[in-house]
Design a protein around this motif. Structure first.
Motif, PDB file in Angstrom:
ATOM      1  N   MET A  93       1.044  -1.185   0.002  1.00 38.39           N
ATOM      2  CA  MET A  93       0.064   0.011   0.067  1.00 38.39           C
ATOM      3  C   MET A  93       0.832   1.049   0.035  1.00 38.39           C
ATOM      4  N   HIS A  94       1.680   1.251   0.845  1.00 36.89           N
ATOM      5  CA  HIS A  94       2.613   2.279   0.900  1.00 36.89           C
ATOM      6  C   HIS A  94       3.621   2.593  -0.576  1.00 36.89           C
ATOM      7  N   ALA A 139       1.853   6.222  -7.372  1.00 34.41           N
ATOM      8  CA  ALA A 139       0.945   6.870  -7.749  1.00 34.41           C
ATOM      9  C   ALA A 139       1.031   8.371  -7.315  1.00 34.41           C
ATOM     10  N   GLY A 140       1.996   8.656  -6.783  1.00 39.37           N
ATOM     11  CA  GLY A 140       2.196  10.132  -6.184  1.00 39.37           C
ATOM     12  C   GLY A 140       1.236  10.528  -5.469  1.00 39.37           C
ATOM     13  N   ALA A 141       0.770   9.680  -4.482  1.00 35.82           N
ATOM     14  CA  ALA A 141      -0.022  10.147  -3.463  1.00 35.82           C
ATOM     15  C   ALA A 141       0.676  10.671  -2.133  1.00 35.82           C
ATOM     16  N   THR A 142       0.124  11.576  -1.474  1.00 36.00           N
ATOM     17  CA  THR A 142       0.796  12.327  -0.339  1.00 36.00           C
ATOM     18  C   THR A 142       0.221  11.386   0.942  1.00 36.00           C
ATOM     19  N   GLU A 143      -0.768  10.634   0.939  1.00 36.74           N
ATOM     20  CA  GLU A 143      -1.511   9.669   1.918  1.00 36.74           C
ATOM     21  C   GLU A 143      -1.870   8.448   1.426  1.00 36.74           C
ATOM     22  N   VAL A 144      -1.444   7.446   2.287  1.00 34.09           N
ATOM     23  CA  VAL A 144      -1.767   6.135   1.860  1.00 34.09           C
ATOM     24  C   VAL A 144      -3.375   5.900   2.222  1.00 34.09           C
ATOM     25  N   ALA A 145      -4.312   5.853   1.011  1.00 33.94           N
ATOM     26  CA  ALA A 145      -5.809   5.640   1.240  1.00 33.94           C
ATOM     27  C   ALA A 145      -6.050   4.390   2.204  1.00 33.94           C
ATOM     28  N   GLY A 146      -6.824   4.694   3.115  1.00 35.18           N
ATOM     29  CA  GLY A 146      -7.179   3.556   4.048  1.00 35.18           C
ATOM     30  C   GLY A 146      -6.671   3.561   5.520  1.00 35.18           C
TER      31      GLY A 146
END
Length: 344
Positions: free
Chosen positions: A315-316, A322-329
């Motif tokens: 997940m991390h 994906a370039g996300a700043t937060e791990v969804a969930g």
């Protein structure tokens, strides 16, 4: 948020380890090494290291200091009873995490008794491994990568004479020269191509040997990544890992675990910005969500504590891809666990 679901699964899977790390109760030596490390990594991925007992942290590091490990014999502790290369790498990496987030420190005695010639060939510096497993790329990779990971973390502590990160680089040089295909970087520890062909036929009955090739080589490429060392064959590695990631949804096998991390981590670390097309990023985002959905409702049968850190690591890693700043969930900032700990 799935954090409570995961913590409850950890508690029910290994109540002794959970109580030890959250309350500081129990005997560290009575808990399996793997359970210790699994708990530490899980709390790190959930950004809950502040919840770990400092009493437990000190007891765990003291236990490491007085225990035989792969490449380290102590007194009357026989070498054949010591943790193998993979588990020793996991133990030392978890110890490194404990030191970063608690006041506990490994005693100086933890750095006594190491024999590097039991980890790498003293003449060539290539990692040692059981020749009987040379055709089982996935399994043998835990020695070929685990040994360098052990040396990497010991070198980072800098408390063993003659062992530094420059020497670890020489070990990687030897690994590339002696154990990796010069055109693909896939592991080639075996001598007979005919036997390897036969083994792959049998292996395919339960697993995909092509995915195992990638899942195997990442165990040594992790140390490349931790040291900032470029991959010698970046493009073919990216092409293969990207294909597996796209062709095997939602997970590489039936449930999410470290094999998913292996594939996604290689995609991310082998890619350049121009390689990360919208479809790849979308697939990474979907992996985060699919893994979160699974961990929110872990079945009573068919899943183990050791799979949890691998799933969370995926997940991390997918969030980073994906370039996300937060791990969804789980609502935490994604971390590069290999840069941080040097093993998984």
């Amino acid at each position: 948020m799935i954090t409570q679901s995961i913590l409850e699964f950890c508690r029910s899977s290994s109540p002794e380890a959970y109580a030890f790390w959250t309350q500081g109760t129990g005997d560290a030596a009575a808990i399996a090494w793997q359970d210790h490390a699994d708990m530490i990594y899980t709390f790190r991925f959930l950004d809950r290291m502040q919840d770990l007992s400092h009493t437990a942290a000190r007891a765990y590091l003291d236990l490491i200091a007085k225990s035989a490990l792969y490449g380290r014999s102590l007194g009357d502790q026989p070498a054949d009873k010591a943790p193998n290369a993979h588990l020793t790498a996991y133990i030392l990496s978890s110890a490194w995490l404990v030191e970063q987030f608690t006041p506990a420190r490994l005693p100086q005695s933890a750095f006594v008794g190491w024999d590097i010639s039991k980890i790498v060939n003293p003449d060539t510096l290539a990692p040692l491994y059981p020749k009987a497993w040379a055709h089982h790329i996935w399994r043998v990779s835990h020695w070929i990568g685990g040994g360098p990971s052990i040396l990497f973390n010991l070198a980072r502590w800098g408390r063993i004479d003659g062992l530094d990160l420059a020497k670890v680089q020489k070990v990687l040089d030897a690994t590339e020269r002696d154990l990796m295909d010069s055109k693909t970087d896939l592991l080639r520890p075996y001598k007979s191509r005919i036997l390897q062909w036969g083994f792959r036929k049998l292996y395919r009955m339960n697993h995909d040997p092509d995915i195992a090739d990638i899942g195997g080589v990442v165990h040594i490429l992790w140390i490349h990544h931790a040291l900032g060392r470029p991959y010698r064959n970046r493009v073919p590695l990216l092409e293969q890992s990207k294909k597996h990631m796209n062709d095997n949804a939602p997970f590489m096998e039936d449930v999410p675990y470290c094999l998913d991390f292996d594939i996604v981590q290689l995609v991310r670390t082998a890619a350049t910005p121009s390689d990360l097309d919208p479809a790849t990023k979308a697939r990474a985002e979907k992996m985060v969500q699919d893994t979160a959905d699974y961990l929110a409702r872990i079945p009573e049968q068919g899943y183990t504590l050791h799979k949890v850190p691998g799933a969370l690591a995926t997940m991390h890693e997918a969030a980073l891809l994906a370039g996300a700043t937060e791990v969804a969930g789980i609502g935490v900032a994604p971390i590069d666990i290999i840069k941080e700990a040097g093993w998984l």
